[in-house]
Design a protein around this motif. Structure first.
Motif, PDB file in Angstrom:
ATOM      1  N   LYS A  65      15.426 -30.788  73.733  1.00  0.00           N
ATOM      2  CA  LYS A  65      14.692 -32.024  74.564  1.00  0.00           C
ATOM      3  C   LYS A  65      14.078 -32.991  73.614  1.00  0.00           C
ATOM      4  CE  LYS A  65      14.086 -34.561  78.270  1.00  0.00           C
ATOM      5  NZ  LYS A  65      15.081 -35.269  78.947  1.00  0.00           N
ATOM      6  N   PRO A  66      13.323 -32.996  72.832  1.00  0.00           N
ATOM      7  CA  PRO A  66      12.782 -33.932  71.985  1.00  0.00           C
ATOM      8  C   PRO A  66      13.755 -34.843  71.279  1.00  0.00           C
ATOM      9  CG  PRO A  66      11.475 -31.796  71.454  1.00  0.00           C
ATOM     10  CD  PRO A  66      12.602 -31.476  72.323  1.00  0.00           C
ATOM     11  N   LEU A  67      14.943 -34.176  70.926  1.00  0.00           N
ATOM     12  CA  LEU A  67      15.820 -35.004  70.209  1.00  0.00           C
ATOM     13  C   LEU A  67      16.879 -35.649  71.031  1.00  0.00           C
ATOM     14  CD1 LEU A  67      16.532 -32.576  67.256  1.00  0.00           C
ATOM     15  CD2 LEU A  67      14.725 -34.448  67.390  1.00  0.00           C
ATOM     16  N   GLU A  68      17.140 -35.050  72.284  1.00  0.00           N
ATOM     17  CA  GLU A  68      18.004 -35.096  73.567  1.00  0.00           C
ATOM     18  C   GLU A  68      19.579 -34.990  73.074  1.00  0.00           C
ATOM     19  OE1 GLU A  68      17.285 -36.050  76.521  1.00  0.00           O
ATOM     20  OE2 GLU A  68      15.164 -36.784  76.287  1.00  0.00           O
ATOM     21  N   LYS A  69      19.514 -33.827  72.375  1.00  0.00           N
ATOM     22  CA  LYS A  69      21.074 -33.412  71.755  1.00  0.00           C
ATOM     23  C   LYS A  69      21.071 -32.102  71.537  1.00  0.00           C
ATOM     24  CE  LYS A  69      20.645 -34.555  66.926  1.00  0.00           C
ATOM     25  NZ  LYS A  69      21.331 -35.063  65.761  1.00  0.00           N
ATOM     26  N   SER A  70      22.102 -31.431  71.397  1.00  0.00           N
ATOM     27  CA  SER A  70      22.083 -29.885  70.912  1.00  0.00           C
ATOM     28  C   SER A  70      22.202 -29.746  69.631  1.00  0.00           C
ATOM     29  CB  SER A  70      23.244 -29.419  71.704  1.00  0.00           C
ATOM     30  OG  SER A  70      23.510 -29.392  73.219  1.00  0.00           O
ATOM     31  N   LEU A  71      21.559 -28.698  68.934  1.00  0.00           N
ATOM     32  CA  LEU A  71      21.563 -28.303  67.456  1.00  0.00           C
ATOM     33  C   LEU A  71      22.092 -26.995  67.535  1.00  0.00           C
ATOM     34  CD1 LEU A  71      18.231 -29.515  66.185  1.00  0.00           C
ATOM     35  CD2 LEU A  71      20.412 -30.727  66.194  1.00  0.00           C
ATOM     36  N   VAL A  72      22.806 -26.885  66.413  1.00  0.00           N
ATOM     37  CA  VAL A  72      23.207 -25.524  66.027  1.00  0.00           C
ATOM     38  C   VAL A  72      22.088 -24.955  65.093  1.00  0.00           C
ATOM     39  CG1 VAL A  72      24.917 -24.108  64.737  1.00  0.00           C
ATOM     40  CG2 VAL A  72      25.794 -25.809  66.194  1.00  0.00           C
ATOM     41  N   GLU A  73      21.539 -23.901  65.434  1.00  0.00           N
ATOM     42  CA  GLU A  73      20.433 -23.215  64.615  1.00  0.00           C
ATOM     43  C   GLU A  73      20.434 -21.797  64.371  1.00  0.00           C
ATOM     44  OE1 GLU A  73      16.759 -24.289  66.444  1.00  0.00           O
ATOM     45  OE2 GLU A  73      17.704 -25.807  67.571  1.00  0.00           O
ATOM     46  N   ILE A  74      19.760 -20.967  63.351  1.00  0.00           N
ATOM     47  CA  ILE A  74      19.717 -19.790  63.149  1.00  0.00           C
ATOM     48  C   ILE A  74      18.755 -19.345  64.303  1.00  0.00           C
ATOM     49  CG2 ILE A  74      20.166 -19.716  60.868  1.00  0.00           C
ATOM     50  CD1 ILE A  74      17.100 -19.349  60.261  1.00  0.00           C
ATOM     51  N   PRO A  75      18.740 -17.855  64.884  1.00  0.00           N
ATOM     52  CA  PRO A  75      17.793 -17.470  65.799  1.00  0.00           C
ATOM     53  C   PRO A  75      16.554 -17.566  65.470  1.00  0.00           C
ATOM     54  CG  PRO A  75      19.622 -16.138  65.261  1.00  0.00           C
ATOM     55  CD  PRO A  75      19.681 -17.147  64.212  1.00  0.00           C
ATOM     56  N   ALA A  76      15.861 -18.108  66.353  1.00  0.00           N
ATOM     57  CA  ALA A  76      14.331 -18.084  66.201  1.00  0.00           C
ATOM     58  C   ALA A  76      13.458 -18.201  67.506  1.00  0.00           C
ATOM     59  CB  ALA A  76      13.832 -19.740  65.309  1.00  0.00           C
ATOM     60  N   GLY A  77      12.242 -17.950  67.276  1.00  0.00           N
ATOM     61  CA  GLY A  77      11.382 -18.078  68.363  1.00  0.00           C
ATOM     62  C   GLY A  77       9.565 -17.812  68.082  1.00  0.00           C
ATOM     63  N   LYS A  78       8.933 -18.221  68.972  1.00  0.00           N
ATOM     64  CA  LYS A  78       7.412 -18.309  69.037  1.00  0.00           C
ATOM     65  C   LYS A  78       6.923 -16.891  68.995  1.00  0.00           C
ATOM     66  CE  LYS A  78       5.158 -19.617  72.548  1.00  0.00           C
ATOM     67  NZ  LYS A  78       4.254 -18.224  72.936  1.00  0.00           N
ATOM     68  N   LEU A 157      28.859 -28.816  59.373  1.00  0.00           N
ATOM     69  CA  LEU A 157      27.860 -29.124  60.236  1.00  0.00           C
ATOM     70  C   LEU A 157      26.633 -29.767  60.383  1.00  0.00           C
ATOM     71  CD1 LEU A 157      28.314 -25.970  62.662  1.00  0.00           C
ATOM     72  CD2 LEU A 157      29.181 -27.859  63.346  1.00  0.00           C
ATOM     73  N   GLU A 158      25.993 -29.585  59.032  1.00  0.00           N
ATOM     74  CA  GLU A 158      25.006 -30.297  58.554  1.00  0.00           C
ATOM     75  C   GLU A 158      25.341 -31.649  58.103  1.00  0.00           C
ATOM     76  OE1 GLU A 158      21.762 -28.194  55.487  1.00  0.00           O
ATOM     77  OE2 GLU A 158      23.752 -27.701  54.933  1.00  0.00           O
ATOM     78  N   LYS A 159      26.524 -31.989  57.693  1.00  0.00           N
ATOM     79  CA  LYS A 159      27.018 -33.380  57.515  1.00  0.00           C
ATOM     80  C   LYS A 159      27.205 -34.116  58.692  1.00  0.00           C
ATOM     81  CE  LYS A 159      28.951 -32.806  52.879  1.00  0.00           C
ATOM     82  NZ  LYS A 159      30.061 -31.712  52.383  1.00  0.00           N
ATOM     83  N   GLU A 160      27.724 -33.343  59.889  1.00  0.00           N
ATOM     84  CA  GLU A 160      27.828 -34.026  61.021  1.00  0.00           C
ATOM     85  C   GLU A 160      26.362 -33.990  61.875  1.00  0.00           C
ATOM     86  OE1 GLU A 160      30.379 -31.363  62.931  1.00  0.00           O
ATOM     87  OE2 GLU A 160      32.022 -31.975  61.945  1.00  0.00           O
ATOM     88  N   GLN A 161      25.299 -33.492  61.362  1.00  0.00           N
ATOM     89  CA  GLN A 161      24.125 -33.357  61.987  1.00  0.00           C
ATOM     90  C   GLN A 161      23.860 -32.696  63.162  1.00  0.00           C
ATOM     91  OE1 GLN A 161      22.392 -37.438  62.136  1.00  0.00           O
ATOM     92  NE2 GLN A 161      22.011 -37.578  59.766  1.00  0.00           N
ATOM     93  N   HIS A 164      20.525 -29.659  61.766  1.00  0.00           N
ATOM     94  CA  HIS A 164      19.619 -30.719  61.473  1.00  0.00           C
ATOM     95  C   HIS A 164      18.158 -30.335  61.456  1.00  0.00           C
ATOM     96  CE1 HIS A 164      19.259 -35.632  61.583  1.00  0.00           C
ATOM     97  NE2 HIS A 164      19.259 -35.005  60.459  1.00  0.00           N
ATOM     98  N   ASP A 165      17.979 -29.270  61.352  1.00  0.00           N
ATOM     99  CA  ASP A 165      16.824 -28.652  61.473  1.00  0.00           C
ATOM    100  C   ASP A 165      16.370 -28.135  60.096  1.00  0.00           C
ATOM    101  OD1 ASP A 165      18.286 -26.370  62.449  1.00  0.00           O
ATOM    102  OD2 ASP A 165      16.405 -25.359  62.384  1.00  0.00           O
ATOM    103  N   ALA A 166      14.961 -28.014  60.003  1.00  0.00           N
ATOM    104  CA  ALA A 166      14.580 -27.470  58.361  1.00  0.00           C
ATOM    105  C   ALA A 166      14.745 -25.899  58.377  1.00  0.00           C
ATOM    106  CB  ALA A 166      13.158 -27.643  58.238  1.00  0.00           C
ATOM    107  N   LYS A 167      14.663 -25.152  59.326  1.00  0.00           N
ATOM    108  CA  LYS A 167      14.984 -23.783  59.206  1.00  0.00           C
ATOM    109  C   LYS A 167      16.279 -23.173  58.897  1.00  0.00           C
ATOM    110  CE  LYS A 167      14.824 -22.536  63.982  1.00  0.00           C
ATOM    111  NZ  LYS A 167      15.425 -23.935  64.223  1.00  0.00           N
ATOM    112  N   THR A 168      17.333 -24.076  59.430  1.00  0.00           N
ATOM    113  CA  THR A 168      18.666 -23.818  59.434  1.00  0.00           C
ATOM    114  C   THR A 168      18.930 -24.320  58.275  1.00  0.00           C
ATOM    115  OG1 THR A 168      18.935 -23.760  61.820  1.00  0.00           O
ATOM    116  CG2 THR A 168      20.850 -23.705  60.374  1.00  0.00           C
ATOM    117  N   ALA A 169      18.650 -25.444  57.735  1.00  0.00           N
ATOM    118  CA  ALA A 169      18.868 -26.026  56.431  1.00  0.00           C
ATOM    119  C   ALA A 169      18.442 -25.220  55.238  1.00  0.00           C
ATOM    120  CB  ALA A 169      18.361 -27.494  56.283  1.00  0.00           C
ATOM    121  N   TYR A 170      17.096 -24.533  55.661  1.00  0.00           N
ATOM    122  CA  TYR A 170      16.493 -23.643  54.510  1.00  0.00           C
ATOM    123  C   TYR A 170      17.420 -22.280  54.436  1.00  0.00           C
ATOM    124  CZ  TYR A 170      12.871 -21.408  51.760  1.00  0.00           C
ATOM    125  OH  TYR A 170      12.272 -20.654  51.050  1.00  0.00           O
TER     126      TYR A 170
END
Length: 181
Positions: A65-78, A157-161, A164-170
């Motif tokens: 929601k903060p970005l108003e788009k979908s992202l592809v990410e590694i599994p994560a949580g609080k 997918l990184e090039k296409e953004q 586009h999050d730090a944990k998945t880029a890492y």
């Protein structure tokens, strides 16, 4: 005294939410002047770099929601209050992907935005995953789609953004370095 330490003399909590707390700290600077700091308090999080037997990276796509788009990410949580990060990492892997593992290895921990937040992410790795018979229920307000992607696909997918999050880029960088060994 810590180098460049700012001493807090007053804290005002502006907002206490389900995930974050916003504080305004009044501080004394190293030179004796005063200032205010807007701080986000966060319980911390985990993320998992999980590889299938075929060497594909397990990811989820979800709307942010903060970005108003979908992202592809590694599994994560609080993290929940007092929860062990490794326990949380396994729970998130199971809930978001339907995979489990008996072998989660801590890669590193890092602060996401130390200029204004204390959130720390504990990053785990496993290449020993297995499909669960019954996937546990996830968060009722979380909708994710499971993806399994090659390193080349992840870089695209990184090039296409879309990644586009730090944990998945890492995670992608970690896998590239691991493959180069």
């Amino acid at each position: 005294m810590k180098k460049f330490e700012e001493k807090t003399y007053e804290t005002e909590t502006i907002y206490q939410g389900k995930i974050v707390q916003l504080n305004i700290d009044s501080v004394t600077l190293p030179d004796g002047n005063t200032s205010k700091r807007e701080l986000i308090k966060h319980p911390g999080a985990v993320a998992v770099i999980a590889l299938t037997d075929e060497g594909k990276l397990v990811c989820v796509e979800q709307y942010r929601k903060p970005l108003e788009k979908s992202l592809v990410e590694i599994p994560a949580g609080k993290l929940e209050a007092g929860e062990d990060p490794k326990t949380c990492a396994l729970r998130e892997l199971e809930e978001e992907t339907g995979y489990t593992s008996d072998d989660l290895e801590l890669v590193t921990s890092f602060y996401t935005s130390p200029g204004f937040a204390d959130e720390i992410v504990h990053l785990y790795f496993t290449d020993e995953i297995k499909t669960m018979e019954k996937r546990p229920d996830g968060d009722e307000d979380e909708f994710v789609e499971l993806l399994e992607i090659s390193l080349e696909e992840a870089e695209k997918l990184e090039k296409e953004q879309r990644i586009h999050d730090a944990k998945t880029a890492y995670a992608i960088l970690y896998l590239k370095l691991r493959a180069a060994r």
